[in-house]
Design a protein around this motif. Structure first.
Motif, PDB file in Angstrom:
ATOM      1  N   GLU A 124       4.651   1.112   1.067  1.00 55.84           N
ATOM      2  CA  GLU A 124       5.516   2.036   0.360  1.00 55.84           C
ATOM      3  C   GLU A 124       5.233   3.402   0.996  1.00 55.84           C
ATOM      4  O   GLU A 124       4.158   3.963   0.816  1.00 55.84           O
ATOM      5  CB  GLU A 124       5.135   2.029  -1.125  1.00 55.84           C
TER       6      GLU A 124
ATOM      7  N   PRO B  42      -2.061   8.400  -2.073  1.00 56.87           N
ATOM      8  CA  PRO B  42      -1.854   7.294  -1.132  1.00 56.87           C
ATOM      9  C   PRO B  42      -3.130   6.485  -0.911  1.00 56.87           C
ATOM     10  O   PRO B  42      -4.234   7.005  -1.080  1.00 56.87           O
ATOM     11  CB  PRO B  42      -1.467   8.010   0.166  1.00 56.87           C
TER      12      PRO B  42
ATOM     13  N   PHE C  75       0.752  12.223  -4.305  1.00 58.42           N
ATOM     14  CA  PHE C  75       1.190  10.837  -4.030  1.00 58.42           C
ATOM     15  C   PHE C  75       0.080   9.822  -4.242  1.00 58.42           C
ATOM     16  O   PHE C  75       0.338   8.642  -4.385  1.00 58.42           O
ATOM     17  CB  PHE C  75       1.708  10.710  -2.586  1.00 58.42           C
TER      18      PHE C  75
ATOM     19  N   ASP D 146       0.843  -1.210   0.000  1.00 54.21           N
ATOM     20  CA  ASP D 146       0.000   0.000   0.000  1.00 54.21           C
ATOM     21  C   ASP D 146       0.871   1.251   0.000  1.00 54.21           C
ATOM     22  O   ASP D 146       1.949   1.276   0.598  1.00 54.21           O
ATOM     23  CB  ASP D 146      -0.889   0.037   1.261  1.00 54.21           C
ATOM     24  N   ARG D 147       0.352   2.274  -0.646  1.00 48.90           N
ATOM     25  CA  ARG D 147       1.014   3.587  -0.621  1.00 48.90           C
ATOM     26  C   ARG D 147       0.522   4.347   0.603  1.00 48.90           C
ATOM     27  O   ARG D 147      -0.674   4.558   0.769  1.00 48.90           O
ATOM     28  CB  ARG D 147       0.679   4.363  -1.888  1.00 48.90           C
TER      29      ARG D 147
END
Lengths: 410, 410
Positions: free
Chosen positions: A111, A137, A135, A87-88
């Motif tokens: 990550e 996320p 990003f 996972d971000r």
């Protein structure tokens, strides 16, 4: 055999950012005989505690219960359950406990992307929102009240942005819950972790958490019934099974649900303490409690300032319940702390990392946050500073705080 | 706002395999005001507790301290710290808690091999040793006392075999520690996990563990100082970093060492309880304590047998502190349990998985393991069984137990 003495801890005035003094009613609750974990009387206490936690977190979430461990057990449980490997994860860091979130997310196999803010201030929300947009996320994890720097991060706009971007927002409210407003639903926080030993004034040992349907949906994709309890295969997970058994919220919620699916053995005496501590909070009322913390903060700051001491950090982001004070030049901060404890029975805190030796941290949390404690600390601190060669105008700290108290304007 | 009542739990006679009744001295210890976590008085109590734990575990290991969580937190901490992803792990299973070890090892990323023994008996040591020789595991994880079946696994020969084969042996002694002998050093156990809420008669909430130099050597290969505390890179691990921060024994031991490197906030009141509980154990003496458990087991079995009830499982592997009783044909076991609790205030346990509805489990652990409890249970059980239509020769159970008590031959 060596003889160990009877327990007889000294009475302390604890003015740190936790653990703080515990209300005698909570201490008494822990001394009651225990019930079995599936005794109907006990499961009823568990249910009441969940109900009270919803009030504390200002949420209508179905799930609000304690994780059995210290505050960081709650943080890890939420993170390891909601962050799948790969996972971000975005972590905005503005103090030591942001680094802890980073560390835990890494160990979850995420990550991780971090953005950092200078210690002593917080993020303008738009900076975090820009990072979320760039990003993209899966999860954003953030500290609400940073005890290492004494700052509080506004979260409402960040919550809304996470909802729009379909990221889950995990909030570490260990230092703020019960002391300053934490609006789980209004701010759109997906999972929130509280602590017991700070503004709730319950001994360390449990970590109340809450999470909403969006968070639960992710848990259910990782769900597995425990070997030894399940019949048949047990797993039909869309996402990898949670890497921890102890911290798997999918299992914990089955234990806290009417199914009572056996997991750990609930901590009886800590649950008694948590329930009693929550009763005290709800009897006082959240708003009155937040007001009280602001009032004593004002008295403390008036006293410290009158003594010529300087506060650390941006004024507008100051966390009500932690006051960071610059150690005056030439004064040995640790020697002051140790004289305060040794002669006066008062504990204040030192600091971490880049702030070590530069500031003291004074907590005004929960049961410790009261007039006689603030006055006692100011008087003692003055005396100790004089002993360390720091020129203080005698008596002014306590007088300034008394002015605030006598004005009685909350 | 809803009003929540004053806490006033009923007094119970708890004859389950845990949680059991708590000695009033331990309850009192929890009601003392708290100390700060780095208060020298508190760290001294931590050190004393470590010393007492070495006595409890019969070890000269450097490391013996509690993990802050319920028993399974200790199991998970030891496993996640000593099992690196990809490690070969052998788990001999002879009841429910063996399956739990399997589940946790899997979540640690291990390659797990299990061998299974019929429930109600244990492994002949040579069978486990043969499996160790053929699977060549890095780690063997095993339950000592299985509360689900009431059996105890002999470990001395298995310990020696693990040493010869250079496997680490992890032992779940949650149910046995403080009630039956656990010889960490003599049996060559590399890591042992105890529980508080069983034979130690402390509320659930901590998991005492110990491990030796062989185990520590593996930890140190996975060591990392926490982000936010370290200066510089921090990691120089030969093996992958532990997947948990909360359960990373490498960090926990730094917190319990004179370095006191900040990790969690130690559970003050639970530590008070653990220390007082250990004082009680060491004052009684381990050998005397084990004898006491055997004595009351004998009285209980005499009583149950005189009532015409049958015990479950192999006699030679019976676990002293848990007595499994077959539910007589035609009797509703849950109805008996609920009448025992509702009318007599006595709790006994049901069972798991394949044994559900077939046996009751009666614990005689720690403070619950005493003459008046055993006699009270036997009398009440007879009355309840009569009410359920089971023909019992009136009074014989209690008389048989009294015979044992009056003989006073321990």
């Amino acid at each position: 055999m060596k003889r160990y003495e009877d327990l007889s801890p000294s009475l302390r005035c604890i003015m740190t950012p936790g653990p703080v003094e515990v209300d005698p009613r909570v201490l008494r609750a822990m001394s009651y005989p225990v019930l079995g974990q599936f005794d109907p009387e006990f499961t009823e206490l568990m249910n009441e505690t969940m109900e009270m936690l919803r009030g504390l977190f200002a949420t209508s979430n179905k799930w609000a219960y304690p994780v059995d461990g210290t505050s960081r057990s709650g943080i890890e449980a939420v993170m390891v359950s909601l962050i799948a490997p790969g996972d971000r994860v975005l972590i905005p860091v503005f103090g030591r406990f942001g680094h802890l979130l980073h560390e835990i997310a890494e160990r979850c196999g995420a990550e991780v992307f971090t953005i950092e803010q200078t210690w002593g201030s917080v993020f303008p929300p738009e900076e975090v929102i820009a990072a979320i947009r760039s990003f993209k996320p899966d999860v954003v994890a953030m500290v609400h009240g940073e005890t290492s720097t004494g700052r509080v991060q506004p979260l409402a706009e960040i919550g809304r942005a996470c909802r729009e971007q379909e990221a889950l927002l995990i909030v570490d409210a260990v230092a703020t819950i019960g002391g300053v407003p934490v609006e789980t639903d209004a701010w759109m926080l997906d999972a929130v972790v509280g602590g017991t030993q700070k503004c709730l004034s319950i001994p360390s040992g449990m970590a109340p958490i809450t999470y909403n349907d969006r968070a639960e949906a992710k848990l259910l994709k990782r769900k597995q019934v425990e070997r030894g309890l399940r019949s048949g295969a047990g797993t039909a997970s869309e996402l990898p099974v949670v890497r921890s058994n102890y911290f798997d919220l999918g299992m914990l919620q089955d234990y806290w649900s009417p199914r009572r699916l056996n997991h750990h053995t609930e901590m009886t005496s800590m649950l008694y303490a948590l329930r009693e501590g929550l009763r005290l909070v709800l009897e006082e009322g959240l708003e009155a409690r937040h007001d009280r913390h602001r009032f004593h903060e004002r008295a403390l700051i008036a006293g410290l300032t009158a003594m010529g001491l300087e506060l650390y950090g941006d004024a507008e982001s100051k966390l009500t319940v932690v006051t960071c004070v610059r150690i005056p030049a030439g004064i040995d901060g640790e020697s002051v702390r140790s004289m305060l404890l040794g002669r006066f029975g008062i504990e204040i805190a030192s600091s971490f990392g880049p702030l070590q030796g530069l500031i003291w941290r004074i907590g005004t949390m929960g049961f410790s946050c009261r007039e006689n404690n603030v006055l006692r600390l100011l008087g003692a601190l003055e005396a100790v500073l004089v002993r360390h060669g720091y020129a203080v105008a005698a008596g002014e700290g306590v007088q300034a705080a008394l002015d605030v108290y006598e004005s009685n304007v909350r």
